[in-house]
Design a protein around this motif. Structure first.
Motif, short mmCIF file in Angstrom:
data_model
loop_
_atom_site.label_atom_id
_atom_site.label_comp_id
_atom_site.label_asym_id
_atom_site.label_seq_id
_atom_site.Cartn_x
_atom_site.Cartn_y
_atom_site.Cartn_z
N HIS A 113 -22.69 -1.30 16.83
CA HIS A 113 -21.91 -2.34 17.50
C HIS A 113 -20.80 -2.90 16.61
O HIS A 113 -20.20 -3.92 16.93
N ARG A 114 -20.53 -2.20 15.50
CA ARG A 114 -19.53 -2.69 14.55
C ARG A 114 -18.27 -1.81 14.57
O ARG A 114 -17.49 -1.80 13.63
N THR A 115 -18.09 -1.04 15.65
CA THR A 115 -16.92 -0.16 15.74
C THR A 115 -15.63 -0.99 15.77
O THR A 115 -15.58 -2.10 16.32
N SER A 135 3.76 3.65 16.18
CA SER A 135 2.45 3.03 16.03
C SER A 135 1.42 4.02 15.53
O SER A 135 1.60 5.24 15.63
N GLY A 136 0.34 3.48 14.99
CA GLY A 136 -0.76 4.31 14.51
C GLY A 136 -2.07 3.54 14.56
O GLY A 136 -2.08 2.31 14.43
N GLU A 137 -3.16 4.27 14.79
CA GLU A 137 -4.50 3.68 14.78
C GLU A 137 -5.39 4.45 13.82
O GLU A 137 -5.26 5.67 13.68
N TRP A 138 -6.32 3.72 13.19
CA TRP A 138 -7.24 4.31 12.22
C TRP A 138 -8.65 3.86 12.62
O TRP A 138 -9.03 2.72 12.38
N PRO A 139 -9.43 4.72 13.26
CA PRO A 139 -10.75 4.32 13.75
C PRO A 139 -11.81 4.27 12.65
O PRO A 139 -11.73 4.98 11.64
N GLY A 140 -12.81 3.43 12.89
CA GLY A 140 -13.92 3.31 11.94
C GLY A 140 -14.88 2.24 12.38
O GLY A 140 -15.06 2.01 13.58
N PRO A 160 -13.73 4.05 7.33
CA PRO A 160 -13.01 4.96 8.23
C PRO A 160 -13.92 6.06 8.76
O PRO A 160 -14.81 6.53 8.05
N ASP A 161 -13.70 6.44 10.01
CA ASP A 161 -14.45 7.56 10.58
C ASP A 161 -14.31 8.78 9.68
O ASP A 161 -13.20 9.11 9.22
#
Length: 197
Positions: A113-115, A135-140, A160-161
């Protein structure tokens, strides 16, 4: 030929990071720090705030100006802190207080639940009124505690993922290839290259 571009921030970390990101792709671009007045960031999105800053810097300096607006967006918090990331714990823009508040808000949340993701929007404003946005996104996800001394802002609590270490434990060279900021700046490289003729 060298083209001067001003980065509309008073954050020296961002200036150095941008120089490292752009140097390999655009050796003819000289990134200057901005020493003018800070505009009021009253936009309701990352893009609006980035454009506000870039326009102000271009008008003040008469040079092409780049500005970014970025933040961490936590899914369980509905995308917050988002555009309020820099002042999440109050108007002082205290990076440590911001980080500690976010950790406290997520203290009872399990890892799934901390995505979260970092978002960055970059705006380029030219003195002739031309504007571009990337734009840019960095998932984790948000870690349970801070780790690492590199980077700034929320980097020490962002995992980071695909990595087993925080963004603040990555080397600058790795981060500058995969981060939200790197992706956003990459999106406007063609516009900057056009400035070099």
């Amino acid at each position: 030929m060298t083209v001067k571009v001003v980065l509309a921030t008073h954050n020296p970390h961002k200036v150095e990071e941008l120089r490292r990101i752009l140097a390999p792709a655009l050796p003819g671009i000289e990134v200057l720090a901005y020493d003018g007045p800070e505009p009021i960031e009253d936009g309701s999105s990352f893009a609006e705030n980035a454009l506000i800053k870039a326009r102000a810097a271009a008008a003040f300096t008469g040079l092409p100006a780049i500005a970014d607006d970025s933040g961490i967006c936590v899914d369980v918090l509905g995308g917050s802190p988002g555009i309020f990331s820099a002042r999440w714990a109050g108007p002082a823009k205290d990076a440590v207080a911001n980080l500690e508040l976010l950790l406290w808000q997520l203290a009872d949340m399990s890892a799934e639940h901390r995505t979260a993701h970092f978002t960055c929007v970059v705006a380029l404003a030219l003195p002739d009124g031309t504007e571009r946005v990337g734009s840019g996104e960095w998932p984790g996800q948000v870690l349970a505690e801070a780790a690492g001394a590199n980077g700034f802002g929320y980097d020490p609590i962002f995992l980071p993922d695909g990595y087993a270490i925080s963004a603040a434990e990555l080397t600058a060279s790795v981060k500058n290839q995969i981060s939200h900021r790197a992706l956003a700046f990459e999106a406007i490289v063609p516009e900057l290259r056009a400035l070099l003729g």
